[in-house]
Each structure stands twice: as structure tokens, then as C-alpha cells.
Design a protein around this motif. Structure first.
Motif, PDB file in Angstrom:
ATOM      1  N   ILE A   4       0.833  -1.204   0.000  1.00 14.30           N
ATOM      2  CA  ILE A   4       0.000   0.000   0.000  1.00 14.30           C
ATOM      3  C   ILE A   4       0.864   1.250   0.000  1.00 14.30           C
ATOM      4  O   ILE A   4       0.607   2.198  -0.752  1.00 14.30           O
ATOM      5  CB  ILE A   4      -0.969  -0.019   1.207  1.00 14.30           C
ATOM      6  N   MET A   5       1.907   1.260   0.819  1.00 16.21           N
ATOM      7  CA  MET A   5       2.794   2.415   0.874  1.00 16.21           C
ATOM      8  C   MET A   5       3.491   2.634  -0.469  1.00 16.21           C
ATOM      9  O   MET A   5       3.621   3.766  -0.931  1.00 16.21           O
ATOM     10  CB  MET A   5       3.837   2.256   1.970  1.00 16.21           C
ATOM     11  N   GLU A  41       0.319  13.241  -8.090  1.00  9.51           N
ATOM     12  CA  GLU A  41       1.337  12.200  -7.910  1.00  9.51           C
ATOM     13  C   GLU A  41       2.419  12.316  -8.971  1.00  9.51           C
ATOM     14  O   GLU A  41       3.611  12.221  -8.668  1.00  9.51           O
ATOM     15  CB  GLU A  41       0.704  10.811  -7.965  1.00  9.51           C
ATOM     16  N   LYS A  67       1.002   4.148  -2.899  1.00 12.23           N
ATOM     17  CA  LYS A  67       0.754   5.551  -2.560  1.00 12.23           C
ATOM     18  C   LYS A  67       1.884   6.447  -3.037  1.00 12.23           C
ATOM     19  O   LYS A  67       1.658   7.608  -3.365  1.00 12.23           O
ATOM     20  CB  LYS A  67       0.587   5.715  -1.046  1.00 12.23           C
ATOM     21  N   ASN A  68       3.092   5.923  -3.071  1.00 11.57           N
ATOM     22  CA  ASN A  68       4.249   6.692  -3.532  1.00 11.57           C
ATOM     23  C   ASN A  68       4.488   6.539  -5.023  1.00 11.57           C
ATOM     24  O   ASN A  68       5.487   7.037  -5.546  1.00 11.57           O
ATOM     25  CB  ASN A  68       5.502   6.285  -2.753  1.00 11.57           C
TER      26      ASN A  68
END
Length: 89
Positions: free
Chosen positions: A18-19, A70, A22-23
Motif C-alpha cells: 500500500i505504501m 502524484e 501511494k508513492n
């Protein structure tokens, strides 16, 4: 090329994925960045070059799936890295 492994619970693995998403990165790219920074230091040219390549890969493969914010965040970081590398040459 070789691999490096970590062993963790399934729940922790989900958090890592997930991290990374997100990045705007793959898990491998995120972990490589972390390891490079830990070993080489944040301003090491080799580490920065690796991060630059990682950002370019993410943008080329996933740029269309990312939000404008993003994408811009990655592009800004890419420009910062390029400036640092140019100063060092």
C-alpha cells in the motif's frame, strides 16, 4: 542481477504494498530506494542516479494511472535530483 529478501507477516506485506502504491512505486523500487539511502547516504551520486532511474521507470509505466498531483511530485523530485547531479559534475 540478484535479489534481497525480507520475511514478514502477510499483514505487514500488505502495508508495504500500500505504501509503495501511494508513492507511485513498485515494492522493489521502494525497498531499493530505502536500502540505497541507508547504505550510501541520501546525497550519494549512485543513490541519486538509482532514484532517478526508478522515478523514470515509474512515470513511464504507471504515469497514466497516477493522479496529476502524484505525477507532479515525482517530476519535481526528478528535477531536484538532476540539479544535484549536475552540480556534482
Amino acid at each position: 542481477m540478484s535479489d534481497v529478501r525480507i520475511y514478514c507477516t502477510d499483514e505487514y506485506k500488505k502495508k508495504i504494498k500500500i505504501m509503495a502504491v501511494k508513492n507511485g512505486m513498485t515494492v522493489s523500487d521502494m525497498l531499493l530506494k530505502i536500502v540505497n539511502e541507508a547504505i550510501s547516504g541520501a546525497n550519494d551520486n549512485e543513490s541519486l542516479q538509482s532514484e532517478l532511474e526508478s522515478i523514470n521507470t515509474v512515470l513511464s509505466q504507471n504515469g497514466g494511472k497516477m493522479t496529476a498531483e502524484e505525477r507532479q511530485k515525482l517530476k519535481d523530485r526528478r528535477n531536484e535530483i538532476r540539479k544535484i547531479l549536475q552540480k556534482g559534475e
